[in-house]
Design a protein around this motif. Structure first.
Motif, short mmCIF file in Angstrom:
data_model
loop_
_atom_site.label_atom_id
_atom_site.label_comp_id
_atom_site.label_asym_id
_atom_site.label_seq_id
_atom_site.Cartn_x
_atom_site.Cartn_y
_atom_site.Cartn_z
N LEU A 1 1.06 -1.32 0.09
CA LEU A 1 0.02 0.07 -0.20
C LEU A 1 0.78 1.16 0.03
CD1 LEU A 1 -2.19 -1.53 2.50
CD2 LEU A 1 -2.98 -0.60 -0.02
N HIS A 2 2.06 1.38 1.07
CA HIS A 2 2.51 2.88 0.73
C HIS A 2 3.38 3.10 -0.12
CE1 HIS A 2 5.84 -0.80 1.47
NE2 HIS A 2 6.78 0.53 0.83
N ARG A 3 3.40 2.16 -1.35
CA ARG A 3 4.10 2.74 -2.35
C ARG A 3 3.16 2.72 -3.03
NH1 ARG A 3 6.66 -2.77 -4.80
NH2 ARG A 3 6.44 -3.28 -1.90
N LEU A 4 1.80 2.61 -3.48
CA LEU A 4 1.17 3.55 -4.29
C LEU A 4 0.55 4.35 -3.63
CD1 LEU A 4 -1.46 3.26 -6.69
CD2 LEU A 4 -3.24 2.33 -4.58
#
Lengths: 437, 449
Positions: B2-5
């Motif tokens: 999620l954090h990359r998105l």
């Protein structure tokens, strides 16, 4: 006050700590895995970093993006826990795991409190060794990756770097974004993901850095426990990539008031006898944290950009001498001319003694300050091993930098910096630049 | 994953943080300069920071960006140093330096070998009063900040959208004006504007010195008295009285369309109270509320329901800014899966909020978050520089040492009932701003590569 300041600056030369004050232990686990440890008991947690060499370049040509998607799925359910239960379990221990994919390696980082380290290690082992790759998790993360790919396609910095790689590396894996394309990611099957998992995560090609509240003996057992179930054998890596790009400018039309320029040519190998000279040269030319030639000429004197830097890319399979900046569409042509002029000036005239001394003072002074905190140290230790640097490097590194002479810098500048070979990919609507000129 | 998105969308998650109450000593110089020392001898390094209690929200009308512009110009010549010499000397001593500007503060810092602390103070004290605003330097540097705006804001649809959202949320308070400045006002910023702003705010009685690392409070006191002590206090330092918000009585909507948008999303923002000296309980409850609703990872309510169970969201989160001088924002974000409209995404957010208000808090989730907050105190000790930055920020927000030191305990004392009370007061029929970040309805020609 100018004089006292300068005196103080020179006094620094003798007083700077010559080496980092950390002690690195070279640990071999009972299972035969080598790890470097900085033991520091002052804060009750340990930071671990595992670098599995190979990374996205191990993707099969028909399964681009498989390694990247696989790494995104490791935290989405493992062992007998589904994605939600796994996330809740990690959260409940206040452990932190991250699973990142890069071109040349996949990286697992962890921080674990001393008070529940064994339970946290069980969870990490499960993610690495027995990920579930449940179909609903695959679809959810696939949708996120597709969104990232779409977002990158509209991000001028991403477009610039991707275009540069496409132009430079032909059919080599380096030519392709590690996320894959919308088409390749849409087509990835669960089998592709299992194959990527088998290829990317092996005990045969892993290096480990650790720092914090743990002994060498405890660390050996911990590593064996976490990595225990992985296969020993690592698949072959692709060969070196030829750098195919020649000098010139490629313009990619993009609706923005500012243009991003990504530029460079082939670089220098990590084991080249002139590597340290090139390292110092880059610091002078466009290194970060330092008033470099490029920052001074392009930003400070002319106001053509907010920031510009150059870097020696040590990509395992094709080193590069690269750089990047952004300038308004009406200024980017002028900024490119200044970059080329600096490249040419250094190649022809080398650097001055003052520039050499200032760069070396900065680099040797800054180096020991990097070893700041368990997480940072664990990362540095793993990165050093991935470069096959010996453990005494930390002690000797500043001496290598200080040994670089003005003549070394002249020689490496003439060899490394080739203004006519510089290729600029410009993403935006630059004025006065036409594609391909 | 999620954090990359989130990063790709420019939506970074707010980490839950409780500042570690380490070995902190506070004192004041005779000229009113506040000094805070955080001792940590793990590395032979020191972080030296000077924070001014002034930021973009203190700018005169029509001069948006002047606080940040002055920050840039502070690296130019003084009566004793040449332009750029400050950073050159820092680098020559193996250190790094930089500065930052927010709505509430402006900070300057160096990280360097501990025995260079006196030299850093000497130079920082010099530029506090003796910086020279040269017309040629001002003109060149104005071009640099315009390039900075172009790079950080004008090149990013998400950044432009955020700027419009803030400008809409704040009806009267200057938090609605971007820190970097509006372009048309930045273009007109003059040498005299910079001089006047500096003259008004850059004084020892408006500054906080934070030193963290391998030092003792006694050494810091002696060096600070030597270098900063001789600078006289300003007798005419203004109070930081900003225009304040009237009651928000009308919902507002922002629609922003940009062909560079890859993933459309909806953002809902509303005013929220912040930590106040002696009164941090409600802010603490809101910190935990934001975490329960939409903190990091997929265990938060919004992520679990919308991303995992219903598969209607690519990313859903809540943000709360607990630490600012004046009331700030609480926001909800939802990036729907392709095929769902932003109207549906907006309704989904309110539906989950309504469920939360009627169903209450999952006890296990609450316990996990409380444990995470306790653990963050341990992890935060790992970065002395991070600690120094947090202390400096909190002090410039008007909090006292006692407030900062008691914050972890206040967070630990929050009960589920406190969170529900804070949630009901914030989220029951709130007046809010709803923003839609969209792509053009008819897709333009594909962006070619």
């Amino acid at each position: 006050m100018i004089k006292p300041l300068i005196v103080a600056a020179f006094a620094a030369l003798f007083a700077l700590p010559a080496t980092a004050t950390i002690e690195i232990e070279d640990v071999t686990s009972p299972g035969g895995i080598s790890a470097w440890l900085v033991e520091d008991r002052s804060i009750p947690f340990v930071a671990l970093e595992f670098w599995f060499i190979g990374g996205a370049t191990l993707d099969a040509p028909e399964a681009r993006g498989a390694t990247h998607l696989m790494m995104g799925l490791l935290e989405e359910g493992a062992g007998d826990l589904n994605a939600q239960d796994y996330a809740a379990a990690v959260e409940g221990l206040a452990a932190g795991f991250s699973f990142e994919s890069y071109r040349d390696a996949v990286v697992v980082s962890a921080r674990m409190l001393s008070q529940n380290r064994d339970t946290a290690a069980d969870l990490l082992r499960a993610a690495i060794s027995t990920p579930r790759f449940d179909q609903d998790a695959i679809e959810r993360v696939r949708a996120q990756v597709l969104a990232i790919i779409q977002s990158n396609a509209r991000d001028p910095e991403e477009i610039a770097a991707a275009t540069f790689n496409t132009l430079a590396y032909g059919d080599h894996p380096y030519a392709f974004a590690q996320e894959g394309t919308a088409e390749s990611v849409a087509a990835l099957s669960r089998d592709d993901i299992l194959t990527a998992h088998r290829a990317a995560l092996t005990r045969g090609r892993v290096v480990v850095g650790a720092a914090g509240d743990i002994s060498a003996a405890e660390l050996g057992q911990l590593i064996d426990h976490i990595l225990g179930d992985l296969p020993a054998e690592a698949p072959p890596r692709p060969g070196p990539a030829d750098f195919a790009l020649t000098g010139g400018i490629t313009v990619v039309d993009f609706p923005s008031p500012q243009s991003v320029a990504f530029f460079g040519h082939a670089g220098i190998e990590r084991d080249d006898p002139d590597f340290f000279a090139a390292f110092v040269l880059n610091q002078i030319l466009g290194g970060s944290g330092f008033r470099s030639r490029l920052m001074s000429e392009v930003r400070e004197k002319r106001g053509l950009t907010y920031g510009i830097g150059s870097f020696l890319s040590l990509a395992d399979l094709s080193p590069g001498m690269l750089g990047q900046f952004s300038s308004s569409n009406d200024l980017v042509g002028q900024a490119i001319d200044v970059v080329k002029a600096q490249w040419a000036d250094l190649a022809t005239n080398g650097v001055t003694q003052e520039e050499r001394d200032a760069a070396i003072r900065y680099m040797t002074g800054e180096y020991p300050l990097r070893f700041d905190g368990n997480a940072t140290i664990a990362g540095i230790l793993a990165a050093m091993q991935s470069d096959e640097i010996p453990v005494d490097y930390v002690t000797n590194r500043n001496a290598y930098v200080e040994a670089v002479t003005l003549e070394d810098l002249r020689r490496v500048a003439a060899r490394l910096l080739r203004p006519d070979d510089l290729h600029f990919v410009v993403v935006g609507q630059p004025e006065g630049l036409s594609p391909g000129n | 994953m999620l954090h990359r998105l989130a990063l790709a969308l420019g939506l970074t998650l707010t980490p839950v943080m409780a500042p570690a109450a380490g070995d902190v000593v506070e004192f004041f110089l005779d000229n009113g300069m506040q000094v805070v020392v955080i001792a940590d001898d793990r590395a032979p390094a020191v972080t030296h920071m000077v924070w001014y209690r002034v930021g973009a929200a203190d700018e005169p009308p029509g001069q948006s960006g002047i606080a940040h512009f002055v920050e840039h110009l502070m690296f130019k010549a003084t009566d004793d140093m040449a332009s750029g010499e400050f950073s050159k000397v820092v680098a020559a001593n193996g250190g790094s330096d930089n500065a930052f500007t927010s709505w509430d503060y402006t900070g300057y810092f160096q990280r360097i070998a501990a025995d260079r602390l006196g030299l850093m103070m000497q130079m920082e004290a010099d530029r506090m009063r003796d910086i020279i605003f040269d017309p040629v330097e001002v003109a060149t540097e104005r071009s640099v900040i315009l390039e900075e705006r172009a790079q950080r804001t004008d090149s990013s649809a998400g950044a432009l959208f955020n700027e419009q959202m803030r400008a809409t949320l704040f009806l009267n308070h200057p938090y609605g004006v971007p820190i970097i400045g509006w372009r048309h006002e930045m273009e007109a910023l003059s040498r005299d504007d910079a001089q006047a702003f500096h003259d008004m705010w850059y004084h020892p009685n408006n500054a906080i010195l934070v030193v963290a690392g391998d030092v003792t409070a006694e050494d810091v006191r002696a060096l600070a008295e030597e270098h900063y002590g001789p600078i006289p206090a300003s007798p005419s330092l203004p109070a930081r009285a900003r225009p304040t918000e009237p009651p928000h009585i009308a919902n507002r909507r922002v629609s922003f369309t940009d062909e560079r948008v890859a993933n459309p999303y909806v953002s809902i923002q509303m005013l929220a109270p912040v930590r106040e000296p002696g009164n941090q309980a409600e802010a603490a409850a809101l910190v935990i509320l934001a975490e329960l609703l939409g903190g990091g990872g997929q265990t938060s309510l919004l992520a679990r329901r919308l991303q995992v169970e219903e598969e209607r969201s690519l990313f859903a989160a809540a943000y709360y800014d607990s630490t600012s001088l004046d009331p700030s924002g609480f926001s909800l974000v939802n990036v729907p899966v392709p095929g769902l409209s932003l109207e549906e995404a907006e309704a989904d957010l309110w539906r989950i909020i309504d469920d939360f208000l009627s169903q209450g808090i999952d006890a296990d989730h609450f316990a996990r978050i409380k444990f995470q907050i306790a653990a963050s105190e341990i992890y935060e000790e790992d970065s002395t520089q991070g600690l120094a930055r947090r202390w400096g920020m909190e002090l410039t927000m008007g909090l006292g040492i006692a407030d900062i030191e008691s914050w972890p305990d206040i967070l630990a004392a929050v009960t589920p009932e406190d969170v529900m009370n804070a949630a009901r007061s914030l989220l029951t029929d709130p007046v809010h701003v709803t923003g839609h970040l969209m792509r053009p309805a008819v897709a333009n020609a594909e962006i070619s590569q």
